[in-house]
Design an enzyme around this catalytic site. Sequence first.
Site, PDB file in Angstrom:
ATOM      1  N   ASP A 207     -36.092 -45.871  -4.151  1.00 49.48           N
ATOM      2  CA  ASP A 207     -37.145 -46.791  -3.738  1.00 49.48           C
ATOM      3  C   ASP A 207     -36.430 -47.871  -2.937  1.00 49.48           C
ATOM      4  OD1 ASP A 207     -38.692 -45.255  -5.403  1.00 49.48           O
ATOM      5  OD2 ASP A 207     -39.477 -46.925  -6.591  1.00 49.48           O
ATOM      6  N   HIS A 265     -31.239 -41.006  -6.526  1.00 45.31           N
ATOM      7  CA  HIS A 265     -31.364 -39.566  -6.718  1.00 45.31           C
ATOM      8  C   HIS A 265     -30.725 -38.817  -5.550  1.00 45.31           C
ATOM      9  CE1 HIS A 265     -34.527 -39.735 -10.038  1.00 45.31           C
ATOM     10  NE2 HIS A 265     -34.365 -40.999  -9.672  1.00 45.31           N
ATOM     11  N   SER A 360     -28.741 -53.461  -3.747  1.00 45.42           N
ATOM     12  CA  SER A 360     -27.584 -52.851  -3.109  1.00 45.42           C
ATOM     13  C   SER A 360     -28.029 -51.801  -2.111  1.00 45.42           C
ATOM     14  CB  SER A 360     -26.638 -52.265  -4.152  1.00 45.42           C
ATOM     15  OG  SER A 360     -25.379 -52.067  -3.577  1.00 45.42           O
TER      16      SER A 360
END
Length: 401
Positions: A207, A265, A360
């Site tokens: 996201d 992911h 980050s």
Amino acid sequence: MSSAQSEDQAQDHEAMASALEHLVSSGPLHETDEQLQSGTSEHTAVTPGPISVQKHSKWWGRFFPDRFESTMDKLFASHHMGNYVAIRGQPEKKIFESMPIYVRVGMHLLFFKSKEQSFLRYKSVEDLLKTVSIRQGKVYDDESNPQAVLEHIQSFIRTYSINLDELQQPDPSQYPNFNSFFFRKLKPGARPIAEPENASVVSSCADCRLTVFSDVAEATKFWIKGEGFTLDRLIGDTNLADRCFPPGSSIAIFRLAPADYHRFHHSVGPAVCGPTRHIPGEYFTVNPQAVNADFDVFSENRRDVLTMNWNPKGDGGPSIPVAFVAIGAMLVGSIGWTNATQGSSIQRGDECGYYAYGGSTNILVFPPEAKIQWDQDLLDNSRKEIETMVRVGDRIGISNA
């Protein structure tokens, strides 16, 4: 800009420089307790600047002389509060993303000039950022005061409108520390994977706010303005970069903001994980205003580099190397890997790892032989120097290899 405005700006910069000198020389942050405190949840490191100012939570008063308070207040309230991000599928809509106040401190005090011209040229400043980052990570790992932990989590939920319904554990009181909520898990199926049977698709690893470029030269033209940025510096292995990621390699930059789900992911699969290289470095902010400046934050920061061999045809044929770079940043204490063991087989969408407290960036690098075609809307926004909001599993491109 008028001469009066130029003079005001010069005075602002001088005040900020003086504040930074005070911060570095007095070192109050080094002496701060590493336990989470009750009654401080409304002005934490993740509180956006405008909210902190509105609540009159002048936390910077602990660090700066009183005479700078009005100047800092004005700067936090009015200067470079954030940046616009495009909403995918809504071409005319953009949202304004305000920076957390600690990031804004870093931006104003550190990045308004190049590293050689700013106070970052002093090693004491770099040491301070590292110390503050590590200390803040310890604060958010602290479990000694459950009430303080709950206060901070609840404040974070309110500030960033976190959707509890999609969480694997929706009860805030069940998290033992703030970090455990920060890299919270989602319910299975909360982030559907686009075209799961198509091995040639590339999907978002996080996201995030995304920029994509057909080659690194294009990325340095439109987005990464630091003159020192090169793939071999980013990857930390000149031989690997020259052998696997020559000129013409494609790149995707996934920037996570504090409110985002902070597990990342795998963007491609099937693939086999290679080694992970751990590269020490600094803890500079990865906000666009730093990335777009003459300062190379990506290859200066602490980072881990995972290499993978991807089979975009999914048929056991020739594999293509892919580099997955996880970059730590200001106030990010750790990068955790959950499914990236050398030799393990992964599928697109499998969890890969997580970031403890902070925002980050992940970067994916594909060699020319991957023939990556990024989705046109993402490419168009990136060339306009605008990030696009995407979520884990969203399709972002395809390999034509």
